[in-house]
Design a protein around this motif. Structure first.
Motif, mmCIF file in Angstrom:
data_model
loop_
_atom_site.group_PDB
_atom_site.id
_atom_site.type_symbol
_atom_site.label_atom_id
_atom_site.label_comp_id
_atom_site.label_asym_id
_atom_site.label_seq_id
_atom_site.Cartn_x
_atom_site.Cartn_y
_atom_site.Cartn_z
ATOM 1 N N PRO A 76 63.009 46.316 73.639
ATOM 2 C CA PRO A 76 63.770 46.402 72.383
ATOM 3 C C PRO A 76 63.255 47.474 71.446
ATOM 4 O O PRO A 76 63.999 47.943 70.584
ATOM 5 N N ARG A 77 62.029 47.878 71.580
ATOM 6 C CA ARG A 77 61.493 48.865 70.630
ATOM 7 C C ARG A 77 62.147 50.224 70.808
ATOM 8 O O ARG A 77 62.107 51.054 69.896
ATOM 9 N N PHE A 78 62.697 50.489 71.975
ATOM 10 C CA PHE A 78 63.439 51.749 72.143
ATOM 11 C C PHE A 78 64.666 51.822 71.226
ATOM 12 O O PHE A 78 65.149 52.900 70.916
ATOM 13 N N SER A 79 65.151 50.659 70.811
ATOM 14 C CA SER A 79 66.347 50.614 69.965
ATOM 15 C C SER A 79 66.013 50.413 68.494
ATOM 16 O O SER A 79 66.936 50.305 67.675
ATOM 17 N N GLN A 80 64.747 50.343 68.128
ATOM 18 C CA GLN A 80 64.339 50.084 66.751
ATOM 19 C C GLN A 80 63.731 51.349 66.158
ATOM 20 O O GLN A 80 62.642 51.769 66.577
ATOM 21 N N PRO A 81 64.410 51.945 65.182
ATOM 22 C CA PRO A 81 63.827 53.129 64.526
ATOM 23 C C PRO A 81 62.510 52.763 63.832
ATOM 24 O O PRO A 81 62.377 51.700 63.222
ATOM 25 N N SER A 100 65.882 58.025 72.797
ATOM 26 C CA SER A 100 66.128 56.646 72.388
ATOM 27 C C SER A 100 66.467 56.569 70.908
ATOM 28 O O SER A 100 66.181 57.501 70.133
ATOM 29 N N GLU A 101 67.099 55.466 70.518
ATOM 30 C CA GLU A 101 67.475 55.266 69.120
ATOM 31 C C GLU A 101 66.244 55.182 68.212
ATOM 32 O O GLU A 101 66.328 55.451 67.016
#
Length: 448
Positions: A76-81, A100-101
């Motif tokens: 999930p950290r790939f999607s958390q700025p 990634s985001e």
């Protein structure tokens, strides 16, 4: 120029050495542990980024020369700025095809170095980020091979926080350990040097007269020192007693010649003085004084390292006796191995000469000297063929000024002087009867 003056104290020297060496040892230990933990953390980061890179690789799909990544990944950290974990996919020319985001708003630069196809590369980029890159060759449906580089990057915040916490606990623990070691060493030094402090107190008690020798229980390393000190003190006391006895012997020995001289002078003042008689008494007094002073000045302080062979001394005395007693001299024999006496040669000659002289003086002309060893003792027996000494007179003749007869000339102090010399060496004198010659047997027992 100022010089550091180290106190001449065992406690101070050991304490100073500990204060200098212990921080050095603790510092080296901390450096080694810090390097080992830092490498361990880096290995942990590498394994974590390697796993995340394989996650990206497993989620990627390529077709028609186009790379497609799903909108959400397993991590999930790939999607958390701002999560600090970033994913990048670039082509062979370094152009970023996907990011990634979590990289939104982050300034990420393309990696300058690329691994070989099928190989991975781990390190820290120019911005201080940990990275793990894996280069793959992707074959699509048409058989065309496309090159992609999957990279995972992570900020070093977690790494630095873990390392900072470890260093805090490490240095705090080692500092506390160092203080405990210094305190423990201080206690050990106090306990270890306590026998020396006790010995110093015992020596002070000896100075004040409260005790005569070092009687405490000391470690084996100190026992030779205390033994030699006790021996030196005992010898010094024996020398003082010997001086007192010498003065008493001197006064006692001068009584007779002084009485003769006084009688000669006061008998008849009108008659001419017998100059020859006075000269004899003066010579006798001079001999007595020289003898007593020589005995007092002989090496009464036992020389610990001096050893004197007994047989040569005894044989020299026997040759002298042949000239002193030419009419009574029949035989003189030294029997036994040539052992050594720990002490001064003059003292040995004084003791042997006194007993051998008595053997020829009161015996029938035969004297034997037997040299033996028994355990830690040196035994020297002087035997003669005379009438011997009655049992009731055995202890009496050893007293100063007492003689067993009045026939042979003498002052009656020879055996007591001999016993004084013996006592200064820790020896004893025993009296018995000779089994071979039938006369008196005097046995000198001396420590080896």
């Amino acid at each position: 120029m100022l010089r550091l003056r180290i106190p001449y104290s065992l406690n101070a020297r050991l304490g100073l050495a500990s204060c200098l060496l212990l921080p050095l040892i603790i510092g080296l230990t901390a450096l080694i542990l810090d390097q080992a933990y830092s490498r361990s953390l880096e290995q942990t980061v590498r394994e974590r980024l390697e796993l995340q890179t394989y996650v990206l690789l497993g989620a990627a799909e390529a077709g028609g020369g186009v790379l497609w990544m799903p909108p959400s990944l397993q991590e999930p950290r790939f999607s958390q700025p701002g999560s600090g974990l970033f994913g990048l996919v670039s082509d062979a020319d370094g152009e970023v095809l996907w990011r990634s985001e979590s990289s939104l708003g982050a300034e990420l630069q393309p990696l300058q170095s690329k691994p070989e196809p099928g190989q991975a590369l781990f390190g820290v980029d120019d911005m201080g980020l940990f990275f793990y890159s894996y280069r793959v060759l992707w074959e699509i449906e048409s058989g065309q091979v496309t090159e992609f580089v999957f990279s995972t990057l992570e900020r070093p915040d977690r790494f630095r926080a873990a390392l900072r916490e470890f260093r805090f606990h490490l240095w705090s623990g080692l500092a506390l350990l160092g203080l405990l070691l210094l305190a423990a060493q201080a206690l050990l030094m106090r306990w270890g040097l306590q026998p020396l402090q006790q010995m110093a107190q015992d020596i002070k008690s000896m100075e004040t007269g409260d005790q005569n020798q070092l009687e405490g229980r000391y470690p084996q390393e100190v026992q030779p020192l205390t033994h030699n000190l006790n021996l030196l003190l005992e010898t010094e006391r024996g020398r003082r007693q010997r001086y007192r006895n010498t003065l008493a012997d001197l006064a006692h020995s001068l009584k007779t010649p002084l009485a003769v001289m006084r009688n000669e002078v006061e008998t008849d003042r009108s008659a001419p003085t017998n100059t020859e008689l006075l000269q004899q008494q003066v010579d006798r007094m001079e001999q007595i004084i020289n003898h007593q002073l020589g005995r007092a000045g002989s090496a009464s302080a036992q020389k610990l390292l001096q050893r004197t062979q007994v047989r040569p001394v005894a044989e020299r005395i026997g040759l002298v006796m042949a000239k002193v007693y030419p009419d009574n001299y029949r035989s003189f024999e030294v029997i036994g191995e040539d052992e050594s006496f720990t002490g001064d040669e003059r003292d040995l000659m004084e003791m042997l000469g006194n007993l051998i002289d008595n053997g020829f003086k009161y015996g029938a002309g035969r004297v034997q000297v037997r040299i033996e060893t028994q355990a830690q003792q040196l035994l020297i027996r002087i035997e003669d063929d005379g009438p011997g000494v009655a049992d009731e007179l055995g202890e009496l003749i050893l007293q100063r000024g007492t003689r067993a007869d009045s026939i042979a000339p003498g002052q009656g102090i020879g055996l007591s002087v001999l016993r004084d010399i013996l006592s200064s060496y820790g020896g004893t004198l025993t009296l018995g009867r000779s089994e071979t010659l039938g006369g008196a047997s005097f046995c000198l027992q001396l420590p080896r």
